[in-house]
Design a protein around this motif. Structure first.
Motif, mmCIF file in Angstrom:
data_model
loop_
_atom_site.group_PDB
_atom_site.id
_atom_site.type_symbol
_atom_site.label_atom_id
_atom_site.label_comp_id
_atom_site.label_asym_id
_atom_site.label_seq_id
_atom_site.Cartn_x
_atom_site.Cartn_y
_atom_site.Cartn_z
ATOM 1 N N ALA A 215 -19.692 -11.119 10.873
ATOM 2 C CA ALA A 215 -19.487 -9.668 10.907
ATOM 3 C C ALA A 215 -18.173 -9.325 11.605
ATOM 4 C CB ALA A 215 -20.661 -8.992 11.614
ATOM 5 N N ARG A 216 -17.884 -10.021 12.719
ATOM 6 C CA ARG A 216 -16.621 -9.782 13.422
ATOM 7 C C ARG A 216 -15.429 -10.194 12.563
ATOM 8 N NH1 ARG A 216 -19.466 -11.779 18.074
ATOM 9 N NH2 ARG A 216 -18.535 -13.840 17.717
ATOM 10 N N ALA A 217 -15.579 -11.309 11.837
ATOM 11 C CA ALA A 217 -14.492 -11.767 10.975
ATOM 12 C C ALA A 217 -14.210 -10.761 9.861
ATOM 13 C CB ALA A 217 -14.843 -13.136 10.385
ATOM 14 N N ARG A 218 -15.285 -10.251 9.249
ATOM 15 C CA ARG A 218 -15.092 -9.271 8.172
ATOM 16 C C ARG A 218 -14.448 -7.988 8.702
ATOM 17 N NH1 ARG A 218 -20.956 -10.361 5.249
ATOM 18 N NH2 ARG A 218 -20.228 -12.031 3.847
ATOM 19 N N ALA A 219 -14.832 -7.586 9.912
ATOM 20 C CA ALA A 219 -14.220 -6.386 10.503
ATOM 21 C C ALA A 219 -12.732 -6.610 10.750
ATOM 22 C CB ALA A 219 -14.940 -6.033 11.812
ATOM 23 N N ALA A 220 -12.380 -7.825 11.211
ATOM 24 C CA ALA A 220 -10.964 -8.125 11.451
ATOM 25 C C ALA A 220 -10.182 -8.133 10.148
ATOM 26 C CB ALA A 220 -10.833 -9.472 12.160
ATOM 27 N N LEU A 221 -10.770 -8.675 9.097
ATOM 28 C CA LEU A 221 -10.096 -8.695 7.801
ATOM 29 C C LEU A 221 -9.918 -7.283 7.248
ATOM 30 C CD1 LEU A 221 -11.960 -11.741 6.220
ATOM 31 C CD2 LEU A 221 -9.547 -11.661 6.860
ATOM 32 N N GLU A 222 -10.942 -6.444 7.409
ATOM 33 C CA GLU A 222 -10.832 -5.062 6.927
ATOM 34 C C GLU A 222 -9.745 -4.297 7.680
ATOM 35 O OE1 GLU A 222 -13.612 -5.120 3.840
ATOM 36 O OE2 GLU A 222 -12.247 -3.535 4.476
ATOM 37 N N ALA A 223 -9.611 -4.558 8.993
ATOM 38 C CA ALA A 223 -8.643 -3.817 9.806
ATOM 39 C C ALA A 223 -7.224 -4.336 9.660
ATOM 40 C CB ALA A 223 -9.062 -3.871 11.282
ATOM 41 N N ALA A 224 -7.064 -5.537 9.098
ATOM 42 C CA ALA A 224 -5.744 -6.169 9.084
ATOM 43 C C ALA A 224 -4.812 -5.605 8.022
ATOM 44 C CB ALA A 224 -5.905 -7.675 8.872
ATOM 45 N N TRP A 225 -5.366 -4.999 6.964
ATOM 46 C CA TRP A 225 -4.539 -4.482 5.882
ATOM 47 C C TRP A 225 -4.882 -3.027 5.600
ATOM 48 C CZ3 TRP A 225 -6.381 -9.540 5.705
ATOM 49 C CH2 TRP A 225 -5.409 -10.536 5.598
ATOM 50 N N ASP A 226 -3.878 -2.297 5.148
ATOM 51 C CA ASP A 226 -4.118 -0.927 4.717
ATOM 52 C C ASP A 226 -4.914 -0.927 3.409
ATOM 53 O OD1 ASP A 226 -0.797 -0.001 5.786
ATOM 54 O OD2 ASP A 226 -2.719 0.147 6.867
ATOM 55 N N ALA B 47 -3.873 -11.023 9.238
ATOM 56 C CA ALA B 47 -2.691 -10.715 8.427
ATOM 57 C C ALA B 47 -1.473 -11.444 8.965
ATOM 58 C CB ALA B 47 -2.444 -9.203 8.418
ATOM 59 N N THR B 48 -1.337 -11.498 10.275
ATOM 60 C CA THR B 48 -0.204 -12.220 10.860
ATOM 61 C C THR B 48 -0.305 -13.705 10.563
ATOM 62 O OG1 THR B 48 -0.022 -10.595 12.639
ATOM 63 C CG2 THR B 48 0.963 -12.747 13.032
ATOM 64 N N PHE C 69 21.824 -4.439 18.817
ATOM 65 C CA PHE C 69 21.702 -4.829 17.415
ATOM 66 C C PHE C 69 21.400 -3.593 16.576
ATOM 67 C CE2 PHE C 69 20.629 -8.423 20.027
ATOM 68 C CZ PHE C 69 21.227 -9.501 19.405
ATOM 69 N N GLU C 70 22.150 -3.423 15.522
ATOM 70 C CA GLU C 70 21.926 -2.287 14.636
ATOM 71 C C GLU C 70 20.521 -2.363 14.027
ATOM 72 O OE1 GLU C 70 24.944 -2.176 11.707
ATOM 73 O OE2 GLU C 70 26.583 -1.809 13.126
ATOM 74 N N ALA C 71 20.035 -1.210 13.622
ATOM 75 C CA ALA C 71 18.699 -1.147 13.023
ATOM 76 C C ALA C 71 18.630 -2.056 11.793
ATOM 77 C CB ALA C 71 18.366 0.289 12.650
ATOM 78 N N LEU C 72 17.541 -2.806 11.696
ATOM 79 C CA LEU C 72 17.345 -3.689 10.554
ATOM 80 C C LEU C 72 16.706 -2.912 9.401
ATOM 81 C CD1 LEU C 72 15.933 -6.859 12.385
ATOM 82 C CD2 LEU C 72 18.253 -6.480 11.559
ATOM 83 N N PRO C 73 16.893 -3.380 8.194
ATOM 84 C CA PRO C 73 16.224 -2.719 7.061
ATOM 85 C C PRO C 73 14.719 -2.882 7.152
ATOM 86 C CG PRO C 73 17.265 -4.764 6.361
ATOM 87 C CD PRO C 73 17.723 -4.516 7.763
ATOM 88 N N PRO C 74 13.956 -2.072 6.415
ATOM 89 C CA PRO C 74 12.495 -2.212 6.432
ATOM 90 C C PRO C 74 12.063 -3.633 6.118
ATOM 91 C CG PRO C 74 13.132 -0.211 5.274
ATOM 92 C CD PRO C 74 14.404 -0.962 5.540
ATOM 93 N N ALA C 75 10.941 -4.043 6.726
ATOM 94 C CA ALA C 75 10.447 -5.423 6.577
ATOM 95 C C ALA C 75 9.375 -5.513 5.508
ATOM 96 C CB ALA C 75 9.904 -5.927 7.908
ATOM 97 N N SER C 76 9.408 -4.659 4.527
ATOM 98 C CA SER C 76 8.355 -4.610 3.516
ATOM 99 C C SER C 76 8.284 -5.915 2.742
ATOM 100 C CB SER C 76 8.633 -3.455 2.549
ATOM 101 O OG SER C 76 7.661 -3.414 1.535
ATOM 102 N N GLY C 77 7.046 -6.434 2.621
ATOM 103 C CA GLY C 77 6.810 -7.582 1.773
ATOM 104 C C GLY C 77 7.257 -8.912 2.341
ATOM 105 N N ARG C 78 7.477 -9.032 3.649
ATOM 106 C CA ARG C 78 7.903 -10.304 4.215
ATOM 107 C C ARG C 78 7.241 -10.503 5.572
ATOM 108 N NH1 ARG C 78 11.427 -10.223 8.270
ATOM 109 N NH2 ARG C 78 12.245 -12.287 7.765
ATOM 110 N N ALA C 79 7.203 -11.760 6.003
ATOM 111 C CA ALA C 79 6.674 -12.063 7.330
ATOM 112 C C ALA C 79 7.660 -11.581 8.385
ATOM 113 C CB ALA C 79 6.430 -13.556 7.468
ATOM 114 N N PHE C 80 7.147 -11.225 9.538
ATOM 115 C CA PHE C 80 8.019 -10.734 10.600
ATOM 116 C C PHE C 80 8.733 -11.871 11.317
ATOM 117 C CE2 PHE C 80 4.912 -7.329 10.089
ATOM 118 C CZ PHE C 80 5.749 -6.241 9.978
ATOM 119 N N ALA C 81 8.198 -13.070 11.260
ATOM 120 C CA ALA C 81 8.818 -14.209 11.927
ATOM 121 C C ALA C 81 8.642 -15.441 11.064
ATOM 122 C CB ALA C 81 8.206 -14.429 13.311
ATOM 123 N N GLY C 82 9.746 -16.114 10.786
ATOM 124 C CA GLY C 82 9.690 -17.333 9.997
ATOM 125 C C GLY C 82 9.879 -18.584 10.815
#
Length: 419
Positions: free
Chosen positions: A346-357, A409-410, A10-23
């Motif tokens: 505390a674990r939940a907040r750490a996961a939320l902080e790590a999930a997004w840039d 994030a997923t 399969f040819e390279a797909l375009p960038p997946a910016s701004g969309r879910a990876f699986a619908g």
């Protein structure tokens, strides 16, 4: 397997910016196998970033292996491979037998849809089409021994391909599209392959004689093969009226469900690892009503199940949706909110902080174990096991929107990607 049907590129797909990876549900199930097993969530997050940047090249898919060249952020390239065990010939035989039993299975595949009941029936027969925890093995020339950002990126790209064409998964499991369709067609046109009714039944041996004969007798025959599906319930449609309060259709439905449950228990009992698994707790009446409703009863039966479980009809429908996403755990998240203790918070907040840039994290409002995304009909719910469940507001009620993920994030993408 031979011929051009044994591999696809399969040819390279375009960038997946701004969309879910699986619908699709099967694409999300593929990602769940990666995210639940990966030991380093930072690498998984970095892999998502590479896909969003369009850094994954052409993807080669062949039985048991997918391969791509992934360009890292520093400009270096790495060959990444992800391996998944092929199904055996015997497993393919059983799966194809299940597929031809319903014409809708083949029609759905031709429409590029993976039938949920085909996957579930296959699993009940001991044939796992979708990968489970630890099934996706990683190989990368960067030297990582677990999933690195390159193999994680390849898995996310593969989920996008699976969304477009579930035959890619079947090829990875060992059957190309053309060969698979040819075999399905052959099975629907040839006569029954079962044993001839004219074959003589094996002769028995008197038990006393067998004991006296000892080891001079031939060995016992092999145990019969397990059935591929449960038998149908007896018809209760007769001229005799049922007793007051008894519905023949309800009894037939319960009998069919019991037969299916019995086969599932049998397959689990003879499967590998059964002695090491903990015994599941008994379902409550309310939970069991949802389990039965998930079997797709007639409307009259569904109404009785709703009333018996203390839910209205719409509430039962939401509970069934949750059950299909994750059984008892998903149902608990739907109906039972809980106050998050400081350590879990505390674990939940750490996961939320790590999930997004930096700067990409959505604005969230928390109430108990529920985080609502400001300005959207989206919500994340934290389960007691630390997994995140996606929810969407529908007609004034919060409804389950997908399977759980260890990465918030997923889970959120399962909601926002479907809008």
């Amino acid at each position: 397997m031979t011929g051009h049907d044994t591999a696809r590129t399969f040819e390279a797909l375009p960038p997946a910016s701004g969309r879910a990876f699986a619908g699709t549900w099967w694409g999300r199930a593929w990602l769940k196998a990666l995210e639940d097993a990966a030991l380093d969530s930072v690498q998984v997050k970095a892999g998502r970033g590479l896909v969003r940047a369009g850094a994954v090249g052409a993807v080669s898919v062949r039985p048991g292996r997918i391969t791509a060249v992934v360009q890292d952020r520093d400009g270096t390239t790495h060959r990444a491979d992800v391996l998944l065990r092929e199904l055996s010939e015997a497993q393919w035989g059983r799966l194809l037998g299940i597929a031809v039993e319903r014409a809708g299975h083949v029609a759905a595949l031709l429409d590029r849809v993976m039938p949920l009941d085909l996957v579930e029936d296959g699993a009940a027969a001991g044939i796992e089409l979708l990968p489970g925890l630890g099934d996706l093995e990683a190989e990368c020339d960067c030297g990582a021994w677990d999933h690195c950002r390159h193999t994680a990126a390849l898995c996310y790209q593969m989920a996008r391909l699976l969304d477009q064409d579930p035959f890619v998964l079947l090829l990875l499991r060992g059957r190309g599209e053309r060969a698979l369709l040819d075999e399905l067609q052959a099975r629907t046109t040839r006569p029954d392959d079962g044993p001839s009714s004219h074959q003589a039944a094996p002769e028995g041996v008197d038990a006393a004689e067998a004991y006296a004969a000892g080891d001079i007798l031939p060995p016992l025959p092999d145990l019969p093969e397990l059935p591929e599906q449960p038998g149908g319930p007896p018809s209760l449609d007769s001229e005799v009226p049922p007793a007051p309060g008894v519905q023949a259709a309800s009894l037939e439905f319960l009998a069919a469900q019991a037969a299916g449950d019995a086969l599932s228990l049998l397959l689990d009992a003879v499967g590998p690892g059964h002695p090491e698994r903990a015994v599941s707790r008994e379902l409550t009446l309310s939970e069991d009503a949802v389990r039965l409703a998930a079997g797709g009863p007639e409307e009259e039966i569904a109404v009785r199940l709703a009333a018996g479980s203390g839910r209205d009809r719409e509430g039962l429908a939401l509970a069934v949706r949750a059950w299909r996403h994750g059984g008892v755990a998903a149902l608990s998240v739907l109906e039972d909110g809980w106050a998050v203790d400081p350590e879990s918070l505390a674990r939940a907040r750490a996961a939320l902080e790590a999930a997004w840039d930096e700067g990409e994290r959505p604005r969230l409002h928390r109430s108990g174990n529920r985080w609502t995304v400001a300005g959207t009909p989206a919500q994340l719910r934290l389960g007691r096991d630390g997994r995140w469940w996606p929810y969407r507001e529908e007609k004034g009620r919060w409804a389950p929107a997908g399977v759980a993920s260890t990465d918030p994030a997923t889970a959120l993408e399962a909601v926002l990607g479907g809008d």
